[in-house]
Design a protein around this motif. Structure first.
Motif: not given
Length: 350
Positions: A134-135, A138-139, A141-144, A175
């Motif tokens: 999950s961590n 999330e990383v 998913h939020r990184t761009s 990405k």
């Protein structure tokens, strides 16, 4: 700076006669062999894990399983042995019922309960991730990637201004590409650390063999020196030779070295002269003790553990290796330009 503490102790340069005994030699030798044996098991385990990809033991919970003897079986009358119980339920039926209930709870209003929609599949996948997964999700998913840099690079390559939709598409593809390169770089870093671990173990094994030779030579010299102060010289010397008769360590054997390492070559050559010397003087014993203490410090400072490198950063060498692996995996035929990279000798081609 405080010296590194380890399994072996250094020998003092004065008043060392009482410490250098035959019992101390065998106990120190046993300690060295025990440390090397534990390191050998650790290295073998890591190499096996690298080849096979590990096992599922870390993900299995054996606490809920009882491996002991079970209860006594219930006595069944003979007239009921061949009968099928009326309330018998097969395991397959249980799984089907549970599966149907889960599908109905997730898919309310879906006409086809056998097929999940994309959103429901994504939701089901996210809900079944563990904490570490999950961590990472999330990383990622939020990184761009930087919008301005992507648009600038695409404009430079295409020689024209690109639209917003194309910029978003290139940003998403970039990405994914960066994620694949980072994943390969982490794998390359892990293999580099495994190679370093093996080299450290070989170095420690070599130092351990040299330590046993130096310690045996010192013990023999001290025992001979003590025998000269006693009346029964012949008997004591005979007992010393008899105690070392079944020992596999050759104290007069020369240590090997590499010619390209000048400092170490001189140190080993001087140590070989001391090992082969037949003199029993204070200078010889002092030189052996000095080199023994240096080897003890090096032996104690070596650490072959692999876990200490887990949080180390990626180096440019890892990224370059990942780029080469990516090209090898994605391209069927390597071009001549790729073969001629580096010094045009093909050394970078794998």
């Amino acid at each position: 700076m405080a010296e590194h503490q380890g399994p072996l102790d250094a020998i003092p340069k004065t008043n060392y006669q009482s410490l250098l005994t035959i019992a101390n030699y065998y106990s120190t030798k046993q300690m060295i062999e025990q440390v090397l044996s534990e390191d050998q098991d650790y290295v073998s385990w890591k190499l096996k894990e690298n080849r096979t990809g590990g096992t599922m033991n870390a993900f299995l919970n054996f606490d809920n399983y009882n491996f002991g003897p079970g209860p006594e079986p219930e006595q069944v009358p003979d007239n009921k042995l061949n009968r099928v119980p009326a309330d018998l339920t097969f395991v397959e039926d249980e799984y089907d019922e549970i599966r149907d209930e889960e599908i109905k709870s997730i898919e309310k209003g879906n006409d086809n309960p056998e097929q999940l929609s994309n959103d429901e599949q994504f939701k089901l996948l996210v809900l079944n991730l563990d904490e570490d997964q999950s961590n990472r999700f999330e990383v990622f998913h939020r990184t761009s990637l930087n919008k301005g840099q992507v648009k600038k690079l695409a404009t430079t390559v295409c020689n024209q201004t690109i639209g917003e939709n194309l910029r978003v598409f290139l940003q998403a593809i970039g990405k994914v590409f960066a994620g694949e390169i980072i994943e390969l770089a982490l794998e390359a870093r892990r293999k580099w650390f495994i190679g370093k671990m093996v080299c450290e173990f070989d170095r420690r094994k070599e130092i351990g063999q040299r330590l046993k030779k130096y310690l045996k030579k010192l013990t023999i010299l001290v025992e001979k020196n003590n025998s000269n102060t006693n009346d029964n010289n012949n008997n004591l010397e005979f007992n010393v030779n008899e105690l070392f008769e079944n020992d596999s360590v050759e104290e007069n054997e020369s240590d090997s070295y590499y010619d390209d390492e000048e400092a170490e070559m001189k140190e080993v050559q001087m140590g070989n002269k001391l090992l082969k010397s037949e003199k029993n003087t204070q200078e010889i014993r002092s030189g052996l003790i000095t080199r023994y203490n240096k080897l003890v410090k090096a032996f104690n400072s070596l650490d072959i553990s692999f876990e200490k490198y887990q949080n180390s950063p990626l180096l440019p060498e890892h990224v370059r290796q990942a780029s080469r692996l990516y090209h090898l995996q994605k391209e069927g035929v390597i071009t001549n330009a790729w073969r001629g990279q580096g010094e045009a000798s093909g050394t970078m081609f794998r």
